[in-house]
Motif scaffolding. Structure first.
Motif, PDB file in Angstrom:
ATOM      1  N   MET A   1     110.728  55.275  85.549  1.00  0.00           N
ATOM      2  CA  MET A   1     109.791  55.399  84.450  1.00  0.00           C
ATOM      3  C   MET A   1     110.169  54.459  83.312  1.00  0.00           C
ATOM      4  O   MET A   1     109.297  53.819  82.748  1.00  0.00           O
ATOM      5  N   ILE A   2     111.449  54.379  82.996  1.00  0.00           N
ATOM      6  CA  ILE A   2     111.879  53.527  81.892  1.00  0.00           C
ATOM      7  C   ILE A   2     111.682  52.056  82.231  1.00  0.00           C
ATOM      8  O   ILE A   2     111.375  51.244  81.359  1.00  0.00           O
ATOM      9  N   MET A   3     111.827  51.698  83.521  1.00  0.00           N
ATOM     10  CA  MET A   3     111.616  50.304  83.921  1.00  0.00           C
ATOM     11  C   MET A   3     110.152  49.894  83.762  1.00  0.00           C
ATOM     12  O   MET A   3     109.864  48.752  83.443  1.00  0.00           O
ATOM     13  N   ILE A   4     109.237  50.819  83.968  1.00  0.00           N
ATOM     14  CA  ILE A   4     107.817  50.512  83.780  1.00  0.00           C
ATOM     15  C   ILE A   4     107.532  50.226  82.313  1.00  0.00           C
ATOM     16  O   ILE A   4     106.803  49.291  81.986  1.00  0.00           O
ATOM     17  N   ILE A   5     108.133  50.986  81.425  1.00  0.00           N
ATOM     18  CA  ILE A   5     107.967  50.750  79.990  1.00  0.00           C
ATOM     19  C   ILE A   5     108.571  49.408  79.607  1.00  0.00           C
ATOM     20  O   ILE A   5     107.973  48.646  78.831  1.00  0.00           O
ATOM     21  N   ILE A   6     109.728  49.089  80.162  1.00  0.00           N
ATOM     22  CA  ILE A   6     110.349  47.788  79.885  1.00  0.00           C
ATOM     23  C   ILE A   6     109.458  46.665  80.403  1.00  0.00           C
ATOM     24  O   ILE A   6     109.333  45.622  79.759  1.00  0.00           O
ATOM     25  N   CYS A   7     108.813  46.868  81.545  1.00  0.00           N
ATOM     26  CA  CYS A   7     107.913  45.844  82.087  1.00  0.00           C
ATOM     27  C   CYS A   7     106.751  45.560  81.146  1.00  0.00           C
ATOM     28  O   CYS A   7     106.311  44.422  81.024  1.00  0.00           O
ATOM     29  N   PHE A   8     106.251  46.583  80.482  1.00  0.00           N
ATOM     30  CA  PHE A   8     105.146  46.380  79.561  1.00  0.00           C
ATOM     31  C   PHE A   8     105.600  45.752  78.245  1.00  0.00           C
ATOM     32  O   PHE A   8     104.903  44.910  77.689  1.00  0.00           O
ATOM     33  N   LEU A   9     106.754  46.139  77.751  1.00  0.00           N
ATOM     34  CA  LEU A   9     107.216  45.638  76.459  1.00  0.00           C
ATOM     35  C   LEU A   9     107.931  44.297  76.559  1.00  0.00           C
ATOM     36  O   LEU A   9     107.739  43.432  75.705  1.00  0.00           O
ATOM     37  N   ALA A  10     108.767  44.127  77.553  1.00  0.00           N
ATOM     38  CA  ALA A  10     109.539  42.894  77.721  1.00  0.00           C
ATOM     39  C   ALA A  10     109.700  42.601  79.203  1.00  0.00           C
ATOM     40  O   ALA A  10     110.723  42.946  79.801  1.00  0.00           O
ATOM     41  N   PRO A  11     108.695  41.976  79.807  1.00  0.00           N
ATOM     42  CA  PRO A  11     108.766  41.716  81.249  1.00  0.00           C
ATOM     43  C   PRO A  11     109.971  40.870  81.646  1.00  0.00           C
ATOM     44  O   PRO A  11     110.561  41.079  82.697  1.00  0.00           O
ATOM     45  N   TRP A  12     110.354  39.948  80.811  1.00  0.00           N
ATOM     46  CA  TRP A  12     111.512  39.096  81.109  1.00  0.00           C
ATOM     47  C   TRP A  12     112.790  39.914  81.181  1.00  0.00           C
ATOM     48  O   TRP A  12     113.666  39.633  81.989  1.00  0.00           O
ATOM     49  N   LEU A  13     112.908  40.943  80.372  1.00  0.00           N
ATOM     50  CA  LEU A  13     114.092  41.800  80.397  1.00  0.00           C
ATOM     51  C   LEU A  13     114.165  42.578  81.715  1.00  0.00           C
ATOM     52  O   LEU A  13     115.239  42.762  82.280  1.00  0.00           O
TER      53      LEU A  13
END
Length: 53
Positions: A1-13
């Motif tokens: 779940m947290i990786m999906i949020i990271i994908c939306f906010l900072a895909p490069w991260l």
């Protein structure tokens, strides 16, 4: 779940966290443009979901 949020906010991260350094750099370049943000997010989601499976 947290990786999906990271994908939306900072895909490069998300790419860097998965160990994809070259793809992360390309994703940063794509993410710098306003139009490129959507494909960068989709690309990060695909990589994240493929690695999780």
């Amino acid at each position: 779940m947290i990786m999906i949020i990271i994908c939306f906010l900072a895909p490069w991260l998300a790419m860097f966290l998965r160990g994809k350094v070259i793809q992360g750099i390309l994703c940063i370049l794509l993410h710098l443009t306003l139009i490129g943000w959507i494909p960068a997010t989709i690309w990060a989601l695909v990589v994240t979901r493929r690695e999780a499976a």
